[in-house]
Design an enzyme around this catalytic site. Structure first.
Site, PDB file in Angstrom:
ATOM      1  N   ARG A 181       0.851  -1.191   0.000  1.00 14.99           N
ATOM      2  CA  ARG A 181       0.000   0.000   0.000  1.00 14.99           C
ATOM      3  C   ARG A 181       0.890   1.245   0.000  1.00 14.99           C
ATOM      4  O   ARG A 181       1.058   1.917   1.021  1.00 14.99           O
ATOM      5  CB  ARG A 181      -0.952  -0.029   1.183  1.00 14.99           C
ATOM      6  CG  ARG A 181      -2.050  -1.064   0.985  1.00 14.99           C
ATOM      7  CD  ARG A 181      -3.350  -0.650   1.608  1.00 14.99           C
ATOM      8  NE  ARG A 181      -4.474  -1.290   0.948  1.00 14.99           N
ATOM      9  CZ  ARG A 181      -5.719  -1.207   1.378  1.00 14.99           C
ATOM     10  NH1 ARG A 181      -6.002  -0.520   2.456  1.00 14.99           N
ATOM     11  NH2 ARG A 181      -6.702  -1.800   0.715  1.00 14.99           N
ATOM     12  N   GLN A 224      -0.633   2.234  -6.001  1.00 14.02           N
ATOM     13  CA  GLN A 224      -2.076   2.465  -5.906  1.00 14.02           C
ATOM     14  C   GLN A 224      -2.832   1.965  -7.127  1.00 14.02           C
ATOM     15  O   GLN A 224      -3.933   1.438  -7.011  1.00 14.02           O
ATOM     16  CB  GLN A 224      -2.362   3.957  -5.711  1.00 14.02           C
ATOM     17  CG  GLN A 224      -2.178   4.432  -4.275  1.00 14.02           C
ATOM     18  CD  GLN A 224      -2.525   5.899  -4.113  1.00 14.02           C
ATOM     19  OE1 GLN A 224      -2.574   6.647  -5.090  1.00 14.02           O
ATOM     20  NE2 GLN A 224      -2.747   6.324  -2.889  1.00 14.02           N
ATOM     21  N   ASP A 235      -3.768  -1.803  -6.835  1.00 17.46           N
ATOM     22  CA  ASP A 235      -4.371  -2.247  -5.566  1.00 17.46           C
ATOM     23  C   ASP A 235      -5.770  -2.823  -5.785  1.00 17.46           C
ATOM     24  O   ASP A 235      -6.773  -2.097  -5.750  1.00 17.46           O
ATOM     25  CB  ASP A 235      -4.406  -1.066  -4.596  1.00 17.46           C
ATOM     26  CG  ASP A 235      -4.814  -1.461  -3.193  1.00 17.46           C
ATOM     27  OD1 ASP A 235      -5.220  -2.624  -2.991  1.00 17.46           O
ATOM     28  OD2 ASP A 235      -4.744  -0.607  -2.284  1.00 17.46           O
ATOM     29  N   SER A 254      -8.376  -2.255  -2.861  1.00 14.81           N
ATOM     30  CA  SER A 254      -9.064  -0.964  -2.850  1.00 14.81           C
ATOM     31  C   SER A 254     -10.136  -0.900  -3.927  1.00 14.81           C
ATOM     32  O   SER A 254     -11.234  -0.381  -3.698  1.00 14.81           O
ATOM     33  CB  SER A 254      -8.050   0.176  -3.051  1.00 14.81           C
ATOM     34  OG  SER A 254      -7.214   0.300  -1.921  1.00 14.81           O
ATOM     35  N   TYR A 282      -3.235  -0.328   7.140  1.00 14.31           N
ATOM     36  CA  TYR A 282      -4.251  -1.223   7.705  1.00 14.31           C
ATOM     37  C   TYR A 282      -4.376  -1.002   9.208  1.00 14.31           C
ATOM     38  O   TYR A 282      -3.453  -0.517   9.868  1.00 14.31           O
ATOM     39  CB  TYR A 282      -3.876  -2.692   7.461  1.00 14.31           C
ATOM     40  CG  TYR A 282      -3.929  -3.125   6.027  1.00 14.31           C
ATOM     41  CD1 TYR A 282      -5.134  -3.474   5.437  1.00 14.31           C
ATOM     42  CD2 TYR A 282      -2.767  -3.199   5.274  1.00 14.31           C
ATOM     43  CE1 TYR A 282      -5.187  -3.902   4.123  1.00 14.31           C
ATOM     44  CE2 TYR A 282      -2.811  -3.615   3.951  1.00 14.31           C
ATOM     45  CZ  TYR A 282      -4.017  -3.969   3.379  1.00 14.31           C
ATOM     46  OH  TYR A 282      -4.060  -4.377   2.072  1.00 14.31           O
TER      47      TYR A 282
END
Length: 374
Positions: free
Chosen positions: A120, A125, A128, A131, A226
């Protein structure tokens, strides 16, 4: 180089790559094989893949011919054994939680990448998948709750009197939680949200929700954004705060998960019993144990007039856009490991190394290495 795309198992509507993404991969000088019917449930029939330049093949032909096999869900261990020994396997295997599968990959000296392990970081990004799918789940969870709730979401002023807005409590303000907040607010609900991460407060408030704060939460900068496990004292105060808010809520949507561990218990049985009849709980953490004490995976349980929904693969209920987002994440990752139409695994790259479960039988991801050495 040949990339194979497998059809997902029964109950899964998504596909690893849609035809537009396949067209992109082929432009890199790569051949693509697609299993018959792989995109049917995502409304991408075989002719669209053929128009994109792919060849349609049987499952066995793909396993035996491909240099890289792409899936979303892991196939059987027997099928992994049918792949070429040097072939690379790419999917979302829940490698930290599905330890038996992970150990088998290592023991059989396979090379595999599991996309939920993507670090992360800002650079990662665009790859991911967690997400991306959390966005889908947070949105759809609110729509599911709205369908089940026996009253309106927004406030109404009518000739028959006033209708007060629904009160929604979101537990966990990560990507799924923030999307749930935004969707609930669009529908006119009054929204409260809880998260152990202090950084989440500003995001919650910016979306028009109220933040339920419990002081003293432990945070770990090395946890990659997280949540981390909390001590007993904090957990007790957290449960009391949630109990107080939940007993006044019409809807609770739970999203809290800790990678590689059982989901934290946030909603106790006494809390469910204290809620108003007709209330709804949507538990997005059902697959990893659930945030609610009464959650049953892939089932709806009704207790004292309160429905507890343990959702299973909610992202698959929006297969077109979910597959589109998933495929874009895959494309961005594949660009790191395919150069000039050939596989090029650079383990000096933190994203490549962090996502790799194992390479030729050796654990590569630091998180996987730590898991098998404990």
């Amino acid at each position: 180089m040949i990339i194979g795309i497998l059809k997902e198992p029964v109950g899964e509507s998504r596909v690893a790559l849609l035809p537009d993404s396949v067209k992109n991969v082929i432009s890199w000088g790569v051949s693509v094989l697609v299993e018959y019917g792989a995109g049917a449930k995502s409304y991408s029939p075989d002719p669209l893949y053929q128009e994109a330049g792919a060849e349609m093949k049987s499952r066995l032909e793909i396993l035996q011919a491909s240099d890289m096999v792409l899936t979303i869900n892991p196939p059987s261990l027997e099928e992994v054994g049918r792949m070429k020994p040097e072939a690379v396997f790419l999917g979302q295997f829940n490698a930290l939680f599905n330890q038996e599968f992970t150990q088998s990959l290592i023991q059989n000296q396979r090379t595999a990448f599991s996309m939920e392990l993507v670090p992360r970081t800002t650079r990662a990004q665009s790859m991911d998948v967690l997400s991306s799918m959390a966005t889908v789940m947070g949105y759809k969870a609110v729509l599911m709750a709205a369908n089940l709730l026996p009253r309106f979401f927004p406030m109404f002023m009518t000739a028959a009197g006033s209708i007060s807005p629904a009160r929604v409590l979101i537990l966990g303000a990560g990507v799924a939680g923030l999307q749930a907040i935004a969707t609930s607010r669009r529908l006119g609900a009054t929204v409260f949200a809880f998260d152990v991460r202090a950084a989440a407060k500003e995001e919650v408030l910016s979306l028009g929700a109220k933040f339920v704060e419990v002081e003293g939460a432990k945070e770990d900068k090395g946890a990659g954004g997280y949540a981390v496990e909390q001590d007993e004292d904090f957990l007790n105060r957290q449960k009391e705060a949630i109990h107080e808010q939940a007993s006044k809520s019409d809807i609770i949507i739970t999203t809290a998960q800790i990678p590689g561990r059982k989901a934290p218990l946030l909603v106790e049985e006494r809390t469910v019993l204290a809620m108003k009849p007709g209330s709804v709980i949507i538990d997005l953490a059902a697959s990893s144990g659930g945030n609610c004490a009464l959650t049953q995976p892939a089932q709806t349980v009704e207790v004292n007039g309160v429905r507890v929904v343990g959702v299973d693969n909610l992202a698959g209920t929006l297969p077109q856009d979910a597959s589109k987002m998933y495929g874009k994440n895959y494309l961005n990752f594949l660009k790191l490991i395919i150069k000039d139409g050939q596989l090029n695994l650079n383990f000096e790259d933190d994203i490549v190394a962090g996502t790799c479960v194992c390479h030729q039988g050796e654990a590569v991801s630091p998180r996987i290495a730590q898991l098998i050495n404990t």
